[in-house]
Design an enzyme around this catalytic site. Structure first.
Site, PDB file in Angstrom:
ATOM      1  N   ASN A 170       0.877  -1.174   0.000  1.00 28.03           N
ATOM      2  CA  ASN A 170       0.000   0.000   0.000  1.00 28.03           C
ATOM      3  C   ASN A 170       0.915   1.225   0.000  1.00 28.03           C
ATOM      4  O   ASN A 170       1.490   1.562   1.029  1.00 28.03           O
ATOM      5  CB  ASN A 170      -0.907  -0.031   1.243  1.00 28.03           C
ATOM      6  N   HIS A 184      -9.613   1.155   5.206  1.00 25.91           N
ATOM      7  CA  HIS A 184      -8.314   1.397   5.843  1.00 25.91           C
ATOM      8  C   HIS A 184      -8.487   2.385   6.990  1.00 25.91           C
ATOM      9  O   HIS A 184      -9.270   3.329   6.891  1.00 25.91           O
ATOM     10  CB  HIS A 184      -7.317   1.930   4.814  1.00 25.91           C
ATOM     11  N   GLU A 201      -6.773   4.778   7.951  1.00 26.57           N
ATOM     12  CA  GLU A 201      -6.519   6.194   7.608  1.00 26.57           C
ATOM     13  C   GLU A 201      -7.747   6.828   6.965  1.00 26.57           C
ATOM     14  O   GLU A 201      -8.020   8.011   7.156  1.00 26.57           O
ATOM     15  CB  GLU A 201      -5.281   6.288   6.699  1.00 26.57           C
ATOM     16  N   GLU A 216      -5.241  -4.842  10.684  1.00 26.06           N
ATOM     17  CA  GLU A 216      -4.228  -3.807  10.878  1.00 26.06           C
ATOM     18  C   GLU A 216      -4.516  -3.067  12.176  1.00 26.06           C
ATOM     19  O   GLU A 216      -5.365  -2.154  12.205  1.00 26.06           O
ATOM     20  CB  GLU A 216      -4.263  -2.801   9.716  1.00 26.06           C
ATOM     21  N   GLY A 227       2.526   2.550  10.846  1.00 23.94           N
ATOM     22  CA  GLY A 227       3.453   3.659  10.690  1.00 23.94           C
ATOM     23  C   GLY A 227       4.157   4.052  11.977  1.00 23.94           C
ATOM     24  O   GLY A 227       4.803   5.090  12.056  1.00 23.94           O
ATOM     25  N   SER A 259       3.490  -1.940  10.389  1.00 26.88           N
ATOM     26  CA  SER A 259       4.937  -1.986  10.594  1.00 26.88           C
ATOM     27  C   SER A 259       5.563  -3.333  10.223  1.00 26.88           C
ATOM     28  O   SER A 259       6.479  -3.805  10.903  1.00 26.88           O
ATOM     29  CB  SER A 259       5.300  -1.590  12.031  1.00 26.88           C
TER      30      SER A 259
END
Ligand code: 13P
Length: 251
Positions: free
Chosen positions: A9, A97, A99, A169, A175, A215
């Protein structure tokens, strides 16, 4: 046997020229033996899809989009539809996602509209679920994931599910350099598969691929991806360098 699926991604990184170079480098690092054992998908920004498709054409590397709008066409300024993506050679699309949930306020209902629209238009959804740090600390991981699965998979048939991938996730691992331990990830993946089995049956649950994301790096890929119920990775930062992405694919 579930074939592991490793997806990069790229998020909002890579201009078209950079994307072309990165895709070419990744292609050059993969041979048919690896690609017969691992499914590899690149998910660049919309504006890079054409150059990446050209760079990987005929290689067996797949193309995914990071988002789309769940209407086929219409007055939706700035949005991109599933038929547009299909015509560019896109086969997968990331949906839900964290985000997008966080920065664009996408809720489970909207996520579900996208899942259903993707399936109707022949795109394979990668449905992302995962708990925030405060939820993890309050022992609410399973509750949160159950809510996301219930909402995101509403009205999805077992046939629809068969073309889907679920990505776990944990938001606190994205991140941040903090990945879930292999054991933590394994436990949540097992929970997801159990939930799917209760709703869709053992067969569909057995065939569903569940990726881990958060990560993932060359150094931790093998310990995570060899766990039972972990069928690949959704990779962010480490997918932006061919060396680290290839090392993860070949874990
Ligand atoms: P990182 O690998 O950068 O933590 O991102 C994970 C992710 O969000 C993939 O979708």
């Amino acid at each position: 046997m579930r074939k592991p699926i490793i997806a990069g991604n790229w998020k909002m990184h890579q201009t078209p020229a950079q994307a072309k170079a990165l895709a070419q480098e990744i292609r050059a690092g993969l041979n048919q033996t690896v690609l017969s054992e691992r499914e590899v998908i690149l998910c660049p920004p919309f504006v890079d899809l054409t150059v990446v498709e050209e760079a990987v054409r005929g290689s067996g590397i797949g193309l995914g989009a990071q988002n789309f709008y769940p209407k086929e066409e219409g007055a939706f300024t700035g949005e991109i539809s599933a038929p547009m993506l299909k015509e560019l050679g896109v086969t997968y699309v990331i949906i839900g996602h964290s985000e997008r949930r966080q920065h664009f306020r996408e809720d489970d209902d909207f996520v579900n509209q996208k899942v259903l629209s993707a399936l109707k238009n022949g795109l394979k959804p990668i449905l992302c679920v995962g708990e925030r740090l405060d939820e993890m600390e309050a022992n609410l991981t399973e509750k949160r994931i159950e809510t996301q699965l219930t909402g995101g998979l509403k009205d999805v048939s077992p046939e629809g599910l068969s073309s889907m991938v679920v990505a776990y996730e944990p938001v606190w691992a994205i991140g941040t350099g903090k990945n879930a331990t292999p054991r933590q990830a394994r436990d949540v993946h097992r929970f997801i598969r159990g939930w799917i089995a209760a709703k869709f049956g053992e067969g569909p649950a057995d065939r569903l691929r569940i990726q881990y994301g958060g990560s993932v790096k060359a150094e931790n890929a093998a310990s995570l991806l060899t766990q039972p119920d972990i069928d690949g990775a959704l990779v962010g930062g480490a997918s932006l360098s061919a060396d680290s992405f290839l090392a993860i694919v070949k874990y």
